[in-house]
Design a protein around this motif. Structure first.
Motif, PDB file in Angstrom:
ATOM      1  N   ASP A 130      31.845  44.276  -8.428  1.00  0.00           N
ATOM      2  CA  ASP A 130      31.124  44.129  -7.161  1.00  0.00           C
ATOM      3  C   ASP A 130      32.055  43.747  -6.016  1.00  0.00           C
ATOM      4  O   ASP A 130      31.600  43.400  -4.936  1.00  0.00           O
ATOM      5  CB  ASP A 130      29.994  43.101  -7.300  1.00  0.00           C
ATOM      6  CG  ASP A 130      30.507  41.736  -7.718  1.00  0.00           C
ATOM      7  OD1 ASP A 130      31.715  41.612  -8.003  1.00  0.00           O
ATOM      8  OD2 ASP A 130      29.694  40.791  -7.741  1.00  0.00           O
ATOM      9  N   THR A 170      30.162  48.765  -7.262  1.00  0.00           N
ATOM     10  CA  THR A 170      29.001  48.751  -6.359  1.00  0.00           C
ATOM     11  C   THR A 170      29.344  48.619  -4.878  1.00  0.00           C
ATOM     12  O   THR A 170      28.530  48.959  -4.027  1.00  0.00           O
ATOM     13  CB  THR A 170      28.058  47.590  -6.722  1.00  0.00           C
ATOM     14  OG1 THR A 170      28.816  46.373  -6.696  1.00  0.00           O
ATOM     15  CG2 THR A 170      27.456  47.799  -8.090  1.00  0.00           C
ATOM     16  N   ASP A 171      30.515  48.057  -4.546  1.00  0.00           N
ATOM     17  CA  ASP A 171      30.812  47.827  -3.120  1.00  0.00           C
ATOM     18  C   ASP A 171      31.974  48.719  -2.684  1.00  0.00           C
ATOM     19  O   ASP A 171      33.067  48.250  -2.378  1.00  0.00           O
ATOM     20  CB  ASP A 171      31.136  46.349  -2.874  1.00  0.00           C
ATOM     21  CG  ASP A 171      31.132  46.011  -1.398  1.00  0.00           C
ATOM     22  OD1 ASP A 171      30.831  46.901  -0.577  1.00  0.00           O
ATOM     23  OD2 ASP A 171      31.456  44.856  -1.050  1.00  0.00           O
TER      24      ASP A 171
END
Lengths: 148, 172
Positions: B117, B145-146
Motif C-alpha cells: 500500500d 494499491t497506491d
C-alpha cells in the motif's frame, strides 16, 4: 530596556550582521537568477508568470536593503524591507515544512539540488527577526551616511 | 518617510534587476513559463486508458511527491536508458525484460522493502512509450494499491530541470 535597545554599538552590530546576511544572500541570486527562479518554483506559492520577475528584482532589493542597513542610507526603507522579506521567508518555509516538502530554501545557494531541510533556515530566520526587531525599535542614528 | 524610502529601494532594485538582465549572459525571460501547481494543465495521458488504470499525474504532482519523499519512483525503461539518465533515486524495473511466468515472486523481491500500500510512481521516457502503463497494470494485478503513472516521464522531468541521476554516459 530602552537604553539597551538604543545602544549605538548594539544597533551598529545588528545593522552589520543583518546587512551582511542580506547582501551575501543576494549574491548567488544576482549571478544566477535562473536557479533562484527554480527555488521559488519549488515552493509552489507564486504564479508561474511572476516567478522570473521576482527572481530578477528580489535579490537587488535584498542587496540594497542590506547595504542600506550597513551604511545608513535609505535606512527606514531598508528596515521595512528586511522585515517584510524575513517574515515572508519564514511564512514560505513554514508552509513548506507543513506540507512536508523537503526543499532547499534557496537562501544562500543555487537550487541545483532540492535535498536539504527547511528547518535550519527557519531557525536562522527566527534569530534574524530578533535582530531586525532591535533595529526597528532602536532610535540610534550614529554612523549613518545618508538620510535617516 | 519609511514608505517613500521603501518605494525608492523597490524602484532602484527593479531598474537594476530588469536592466542588467538585458545584458546578462544568464538572461531570463521577464515572463516565466513555470508550470503552476493549479494552472489547469492536467497530466499527459496515453490514448489507450482503460477503466481501473492507476491515476495519471502531472509533473508538478510528481515533483511534490519527490520533494516530500512520499513515493518510490520506478523507471520502466530498459537498463541502458535508465542508466543514461533517470529521476534521482528511481529504481529500474524494465518492463520488457520481465521474467516469463508468475511475476509475483519477482516483484516481491525487487520491491521487498515496500508494503503493497505504499506509493509508487511509475514512468518511462514520455508520451511515446507505454511500458509505464503496462508495468502499472501488472503491479495492480499483484495487489499494489497506491500506484500512479507519470506519463510525462523522464523527458518532461528534465524539461523542468528537476533532479536527475546519470549512472553512465548515454550511447550515441
Amino acid at each position: 530596556m530602552r537604553r539597551i535597545i538604543d545602544n549605538d554599538h548594539l544597533t551598529m552590530a545588528a545593522r552589520v550582521v543583518v546587512g551582511v546576511v542580506f547582501v551575501s544572500a543576494s549574491v548567488y541570486k544576482i549571478i544566477d537568477p535562473g536557479s533562484f527562479a527554480r527555488s521559488i518554483w519549488y515552493y509552489h506559492l507564486m504564479p508561474g508568470s511572476l516567478i522570473n520577475l521576482i527572481a530578477l528584482v528580489l535579490p537587488w532589493v535584498e542587496a540594497l536593503a542590506g547595504l542600506g542597513l550597513i551604511f545608513g542610507f535609505l535606512y527606514r526603507g531598508a528596515i521595512v524591507w528586511v522585515n517584510v522579506m524575513t517574515v515572508a521567508f519564514i511564512g514560505a518555509l513554514t508552509l513548506a515544512v507543513a506540507r512536508g516538502l523537503d526543499i532547499d530554501c534557496g537562501c544562500f545557494k543555487a537550487a541545483d539540488d532540492i535535498d536539504g531541510s527547511a528547518l535550519q533556515p527557519l531557525i536562522l530566520d527566527g534569530a534574524l527577526l530578533l535582530l531586525i526587531m532591535q533595529l526597528w525599535f532602536s532610535r540610534s542614528r550614529r554612523w549613518m551616511c545618508g538620510r535617516k | 518617510m519609511a514608505l517613500r524610502q521603501t518605494i525608492y529601494i523597490l524602484l532602484i532594485a527593479s531598474a537594476l534587476g530588469l536592466g542588467l538582465n538585458l545584458v546578462s549572459p544568464n538572461r531570463l525571460d521577464f515572463i516565466g513559463n513555470w508550470r503552476d501547481l493549479h494552472d489547469g494543465d492536467g497530466p499527459i495521458l496515453p490514448p489507450d486508458i482503460e477503466p481501473g488504470d492507476a491515476p495519471f499525474i502531472a509533473v508538478d504532482v510528481a515533483q511534490l511527491d519527490f520533494s516530500a519523499r512520499a513515493a518510490l519512483f520506478v523507471d520502466a525503461r530498459d537498463p541502458d536508458e535508465f542508466e543514461c539518465g533517470t529521476i534521482r533515486g528511481a529504481i529500474n524495473i524494465p518492463f520488457e525484460y520481465l521474467p516469463e511466468g508468475d511475476l509475483g515472486p519477482y516483484f516481491d523481491s525487487v520491491l521487498s522493502h515496500l508494503s503493497k500500500d505504499e506509493r509508487i510512481i511509475i514512468f518511462c521516457s514520455g508520451e511515446e512509450c507505454d511500458v509505464s502503463l503496462h508495468l502499472a497494470r501488472n503491479l495492480q494485478a499483484l495487489g499494489y494499491t497506491d500506484l500512479a503513472i507519470f506519463f510525462g516521464g523522464s523527458r518532461e522531468w528534465e524539461r523542468f530541470h528537476l533532479p536527475i541521476e546519470q549512472r553512465r554516459p548515454c550511447d550515441e
